[in-house]
Design an enzyme around this catalytic site. Structure first.
Site, PDB file in Angstrom:
ATOM      1  N   ARG A 219       0.857  -1.117   0.021  1.00  0.00           N
ATOM      2  CA  ARG A 219      -0.165  -0.006  -0.078  1.00  0.00           C
ATOM      3  C   ARG A 219       0.923   1.271  -0.014  1.00  0.00           C
ATOM      4  O   ARG A 219       2.024   0.949   0.751  1.00  0.00           O
ATOM      5  CB  ARG A 219      -0.769  -0.073   1.247  1.00  0.00           C
ATOM      6  CG  ARG A 219      -2.118  -0.898   1.245  1.00  0.00           C
ATOM      7  CD  ARG A 219      -3.227  -0.276   0.379  1.00  0.00           C
ATOM      8  NE  ARG A 219      -4.518  -0.991   0.075  1.00  0.00           N
ATOM      9  CZ  ARG A 219      -4.763  -1.856  -0.713  1.00  0.00           C
ATOM     10  NH1 ARG A 219      -3.937  -2.211  -1.482  1.00  0.00           N
ATOM     11  NH2 ARG A 219      -5.974  -2.417  -0.738  1.00  0.00           N
ATOM     12  N   GLU A 248      -1.890   8.500  -4.303  1.00  0.00           N
ATOM     13  CA  GLU A 248      -2.323   7.752  -5.452  1.00  0.00           C
ATOM     14  C   GLU A 248      -3.504   7.958  -5.965  1.00  0.00           C
ATOM     15  O   GLU A 248      -4.521   8.171  -5.247  1.00  0.00           O
ATOM     16  CB  GLU A 248      -2.267   6.111  -4.741  1.00  0.00           C
ATOM     17  CG  GLU A 248      -2.429   5.009  -6.092  1.00  0.00           C
ATOM     18  CD  GLU A 248      -2.293   3.841  -5.737  1.00  0.00           C
ATOM     19  OE1 GLU A 248      -1.224   3.163  -4.829  1.00  0.00           O
ATOM     20  OE2 GLU A 248      -3.306   3.088  -6.030  1.00  0.00           O
ATOM     21  N   HIS A 267      -0.444   0.353  -9.966  1.00  0.00           N
ATOM     22  CA  HIS A 267      -1.461  -0.375  -9.136  1.00  0.00           C
ATOM     23  C   HIS A 267      -1.899  -1.364  -9.875  1.00  0.00           C
ATOM     24  O   HIS A 267      -3.317  -1.727 -10.075  1.00  0.00           O
ATOM     25  CB  HIS A 267      -2.322   0.556  -8.299  1.00  0.00           C
ATOM     26  CG  HIS A 267      -3.096  -0.501  -7.226  1.00  0.00           C
ATOM     27  ND1 HIS A 267      -3.272   0.400  -5.865  1.00  0.00           N
ATOM     28  CD2 HIS A 267      -2.865  -1.448  -6.721  1.00  0.00           C
ATOM     29  CE1 HIS A 267      -3.662  -0.408  -4.853  1.00  0.00           C
ATOM     30  NE2 HIS A 267      -3.543  -1.578  -5.399  1.00  0.00           N
TER      31      HIS A 267
END
Lengths: 306, 306
Positions: A219, A248, A267
């Site tokens: 993460r 993000e 991602h």
């Protein structure tokens, strides 16, 4: 049993004589009642409404991470996740990026876009970025967050001659620091919890060997971005592989985009073109266990956050 | 025994009481006499002079391919090569590029250079290039040229769930065509010989499945470049990984540089930063066998060309 599922073709083809599968649009009206809800790629506002349905007993998120769910989860609703569904894609993505870094493929791609055969001496692209070409043989890879995905990654790395150390939450700070100090690559697969947010800060980065790489497939919030940029800028870290970032998406003005030996993927470690089909098959298996009266093994301990 | 070796530090540290190691500059004066010569990165004109030394009994080229040597090799001089020295780096490079292609890392790098988080839907970069994201699981990889390097590559690929077929020169054209017709990726590790030059032409490319990839880590001359460009342009081939090209270096005006799903690395599959040290250690082991009176196993059959 009434179970809400996404209304994509793969989920709409689910069938079980003991279950009433009710498709819902990921951006439309929501059914009024359900025993369970299955979620994949649901926007947050919509997800909150699903989780607040009266009488809901459980929710299955078809993701590995659950930090985007737990704050909206009503007390008494059981949460299940799907690490197993993603372990193989994430582990193969991790090997792809780790091998790419060792072989300088990011630099080769830059040369390709310049229409330049970048081979002068051994590989001038590598020298340009201060990086030698190598393999994974003899490299010490420390996997911080050693669950389903980490074990799969270890199994893939060992045949290449890498030495792997897995770190779990049961390891002491001393064990963690000792392992990190000897790592050629520190791989982050930790979940995002109150205890892990910002865990990779300037202090931790300074404990890595000069020239070591950081790779984050966990993460973005695990890493203090300014500290990461600082360590790269100072030439302490040798490079970084970032599938997740903080914030993000990574803003266009971030210096990370153009730093030498920073490899960014958006991602997508878990992404495969057949994810809907695989997720639906995972759901079918999950529901079979429920119908049999077994609790599926992928129950999340919300107090731990994974 | 008098053996000429490159004058780099790694080779100058070689020592054997039965051998007189004589260093030579890769671009300078040449000693006048030798029993054997060891070559790595020697320009052709210089190599020709070395091979023409009176009384020379053998030459060791620290490369896997020998096609750049054989035409200059005097009759009666034994030739040895060094596939073993490169098998691991080439196999790891091959896995790096095959996994990169499956995970779309080349597209992610292009997005990175545009400072763009390229994740819309699953991965718009993949759609942009007409490629889904996947893994090596279930992929059929046909390795055409199944020697040291091919077997190593197979061992690396199988744990990822790939199905591997190795093709040797003993396979019939029927076997070759059947395997190619079922390949998701055709990997070229063939040596360059009169029989293999241009072996991958329009006819062979048309036998591959639509969307299949070609990966060449062997020699550029194996492939008819115009036919490769034509198949990619027509959308028959899904993509290509080229560590070697024809001609090589690839000219700046080649259309291959900018074709979607073409991944070019500049003949670096065998390159590692420690190649001089590893090559010197390989040479030491080779010389020990000679001194003992054993013929080293890496003798080249010049009539076959490998």
């Amino acid at each position: 049993v009434r179970i809400l599922v996404p209304d994509s073709p793969a989920f709409k083809s689910l069938h079980d004589s003991a279950v009433d599968f009710v498709p819902y649009a990921r951006d439309g009206e929501i059914p009024t009642r359900a025993d369970g809800v299955v979620m994949l790629g649901v926007p947050r506002a919509h997800r909150q409404k699903l989780l607040a349905l009266p009488g809901l007993k459980w929710a299955l998120t078809l993701t590995a991470g659950v930090d985007h769910i737990t704050s909206d989860l009503p007390a008494g609703v059981a949460l299940f996740n799907a690490s197993d569904l993603h372990a193989d894609a994430v582990a193969q993505h991790a090997v792809a990026t780790l091998l790419s870094a060792a072989r300088g493929l990011h630099l080769a791609r830059d040369f390709q876009r310049e229409r330049t055969w970048g081979r002068f001496g051994v590989f001038s692209g590598a020298e340009r970025a201060g990086q030698g070409l190598g393999t994974l043989a003899g490299r010490h890879v420390v996997i911080w967050g050693y669950g389903h995905i980490g074990r799969r990654l270890e199994a893939y790395l060992v045949p290449f001659g890498a030495r792997v150390t897995g770190l779990r939450s049961s390891h002491s700070p001393y064990d963690v620091n000792s392992a990190l100090a000897d790592a050629d690559v520190a791989v982050l697969l930790l979940p995002s919890t109150p205890g892990t947010k910002g865990i990779v800060n300037a202090d931790v980065l300074s404990r890595l060997k000069p020239g070591a790489w950081l790779a984050n497939y966990g993460r973005g919030e695990l890493v203090v971005t300014d500290d990461l940029v600082g360590s790269l800028h100072a030439g302490h870290l040798g490079g970084a592989i970032l599938d997740v970032t903080n914030p993000e998406p990574l803003p266009a003005e971030s210096p990370l985009w153009e730093m030498p030996n920073v490899i960014i993927t958006p991602h997508v470690a878990a992404a495969t073109s057949d994810i809907e089909q695989r997720a639906a098959a995972f759901t079918a298996d999950f529901v079979r266990q429920l119908v049999r009266g077994d609790e599926p093994p992928n129950r999340v301990d919300v107090s731990r956050g994974y």
